[in-house]
Design an enzyme around this catalytic site. Structure first.
Site, mmCIF file in Angstrom:
data_model
loop_
_atom_site.group_PDB
_atom_site.id
_atom_site.type_symbol
_atom_site.label_atom_id
_atom_site.label_comp_id
_atom_site.label_asym_id
_atom_site.label_seq_id
_atom_site.Cartn_x
_atom_site.Cartn_y
_atom_site.Cartn_z
ATOM 1 N N ASP A 91 2.987 2.516 7.759
ATOM 2 C CA ASP A 91 1.702 1.855 7.501
ATOM 3 C C ASP A 91 1.855 0.494 6.822
ATOM 4 O O ASP A 91 1.563 0.350 5.637
ATOM 5 C CB ASP A 91 0.808 2.785 6.658
ATOM 6 C CG ASP A 91 -0.672 2.445 6.818
ATOM 7 O OD1 ASP A 91 -0.985 1.522 7.584
ATOM 8 O OD2 ASP A 91 -1.500 3.097 6.157
ATOM 9 N N ASP B 112 0.862 -1.202 0.000
ATOM 10 C CA ASP B 112 0.000 0.000 0.000
ATOM 11 C C ASP B 112 0.892 1.244 0.000
ATOM 12 O O ASP B 112 0.619 2.224 0.679
ATOM 13 C CB ASP B 112 -0.928 -0.003 1.215
ATOM 14 C CG ASP B 112 -2.060 1.028 1.112
ATOM 15 O OD1 ASP B 112 -2.376 1.478 -0.013
ATOM 16 O OD2 ASP B 112 -2.621 1.398 2.159
HETATM 17 N N1 LIG Z 1 5.531 6.981 13.155
HETATM 18 C C1 LIG Z 1 4.808 8.056 12.819
HETATM 19 N N2 LIG Z 1 5.303 9.298 12.969
HETATM 20 C C2 LIG Z 1 4.571 10.400 12.627
HETATM 21 N N3 LIG Z 1 3.325 10.340 12.123
HETATM 22 C C3 LIG Z 1 2.758 9.115 11.939
HETATM 23 C C4 LIG Z 1 3.467 7.918 12.270
HETATM 24 N N4 LIG Z 1 2.669 6.859 11.981
HETATM 25 C C5 LIG Z 1 1.527 7.377 11.491
HETATM 26 N N5 LIG Z 1 1.560 8.727 11.452
HETATM 27 C C6 LIG Z 1 0.459 9.637 10.993
HETATM 28 O O1 LIG Z 1 -0.775 8.980 11.132
HETATM 29 C C7 LIG Z 1 -1.400 8.775 9.858
HETATM 30 C C8 LIG Z 1 -2.098 7.421 9.811
HETATM 31 O O2 LIG Z 1 -1.178 6.375 10.028
HETATM 32 P P1 LIG Z 1 -1.104 5.092 9.088
HETATM 33 O O3 LIG Z 1 -0.077 4.174 9.677
HETATM 34 O O4 LIG Z 1 -0.899 5.513 7.673
HETATM 35 O O5 LIG Z 1 -2.541 4.408 9.304
HETATM 36 P P2 LIG Z 1 -3.863 4.295 8.385
HETATM 37 O O6 LIG Z 1 -3.615 4.970 7.071
HETATM 38 O O7 LIG Z 1 -4.076 2.832 8.249
HETATM 39 O O8 LIG Z 1 -4.931 4.921 9.203
HETATM 40 C C9 LIG Z 1 -0.273 8.933 8.853
HETATM 41 O O9 LIG Z 1 -0.731 9.410 7.613
HETATM 42 C C10 LIG Z 1 0.632 9.961 9.512
HETATM 43 O O10 LIG Z 1 0.174 11.266 9.268
HETATM 44 MG MG LIG Z 2 -1.949 5.180 5.914
#
Ligand SMILES: Nc1ncnc2c1ncn2[C@@H]1O[C@H](COP(=O)(O)OP(=O)(O)O)[C@@H](O)[C@H]1O
Ligand SMILES: [Mg+2]
Length: 279
Positions: A185, A168
């Site tokens: 992610d 993804d």
């Molecule tokens: N390790 C991280 N550090 C900073 N921001 C993060 C981190 N992990 C996630 N985020 C923020 O949270 C959002 C959602 O996380 P993500 O892992 O993409 O989950 P999903 O898209 O499945 O909801 C990301 O787009 C980013 O903005």
């Molecule tokens: Mg995401």
């Protein structure tokens, strides 16, 4: 802020001291900035399976290893125990992938802990120390775009050398940290050798990178890095420092009917998943 219910057990366990703020409520998770002693970290809380059907609907979980055959049978039958096992496997897949990728030198957030359906990891930050933006919120000069594109292709190669396809990868799942892009992610990450969809997912991940950076450096849209990388992998000669050209001659002639049918089935499954996502 007041700690949300899903983070309380981590506070009780002493894994988190305080919850600073909510970062994002994405499609499939809620993400919080938390304090642990002197460190600021990131806590990712997975949503319930019902709110999250998209990535499981496509066959990402094919051939995922489970602990025992009772679990595997229950998962196949869709019993309550099976669904719980599947849920646990899905949530722990991301922390497993992060450990493997960090060890392989891929730029991902360092994983610290996985507890009660919550992943504690490094908070990726920008130069000011704030939570880093996603690539889709940024603009680039053609040269910056070319540089990030090459660097991310290297990460994709490293991941594949470690046996993992992101599945993804796009400008929404790459953050621009102080030292450059960081990939996030990964609950849907697939085993490159064991999953029949791995090739298609790798090609799509690489096309997404080319399309995004191609907005700033249009020549990147016409490259064939995905086919080149998969071909090297298939022949067992891919390594992290391999030199890529972006050119690849697709074999002409012989048509493999089985693979065409598989592509059609895949496209159909993906369309069904897309519709689920829109609901
Ligand atoms: N390790 C991280 N550090 C900073 N921001 C993060 C981190 N992990 C996630 N985020 C923020 O949270 C959002 C959602 O996380 P993500 O892992 O993409 O989950 P999903 O898209 O499945 O909801 C990301 O787009 C980013 O903005
Ligand atoms: Mg995401």
């Amino acid at each position: 802020m007041k700690a949300p219910a899903r983070l309380r057990s981590l506070i009780d366990e002493g894994l988190i001291d305080t919850v600073v703020r909510q970062l994002m409520s994405g499609k499939e998770a809620m993400v919080f900035v938390v304090r642990c002693g002197d460190d600021t970290r990131c806590a990712k809380v997975y949503k319930e399976a019902t709110q999250r059907s998209f990535r499981q609907a496509v066959d990402y979980t094919e051939n995922r290893k489970v602990k025992n055959t009772r679990q595997a049978r229950a998962m196949a039958k869709g019993t309550r125990f099976g669904r719980q096992a599947q849920e646990a496997a899905w949530q722990s897949a991301e922390v497993d992938a992060l450990h493997r990728l960090a060890a392989a030198g891929v730029r991902v957030p360092a994983p610290y802990n996985f507890h009660d359906g919550v992943l504690l990891m490094e908070l990726v930050t920008d130069v000011r120390g704030d939570a880093a933006p996603r690539l889709n919120d940024m603009g680039f000069t053609p040269d910056q775009a070319r540089g990030h594109h090459q660097m991310l292709l290297r990460q994709v190669v490293r991941m594949l050398c470690a046996g993992i396809v992101h599945g993804d990868l796009s400008e929404f799942n790459i953050l621009l940290g102080a030292d450059g892009p960081v990939i996030i992610d990964l609950p849907q990450a697939v085993d490159a050798a064991g999953n029949n969809h791995a090739e298609r997912m790798l090609l799509r991940d690489v096309v997404n990178l080319g399309d995004f950076f191609g907005r700033f450096a249009p020549e990147l849209r016409d490259t064939r890095y995905g086919h080149e990388i998969w071909d090297l992998y298939r022949r067992g000669v891919l390594h992290p420092d391999v030199v890529l050209s972006g050119r690849f001659e697709l074999p002409r002639g012989a048509i493999d009917v089985g693979s065409v049918v598989r592509e059609i089935d895949d496209a159909r499954a993906e369309e069904a998943a897309r519709r689920l996502r829109m609901q």
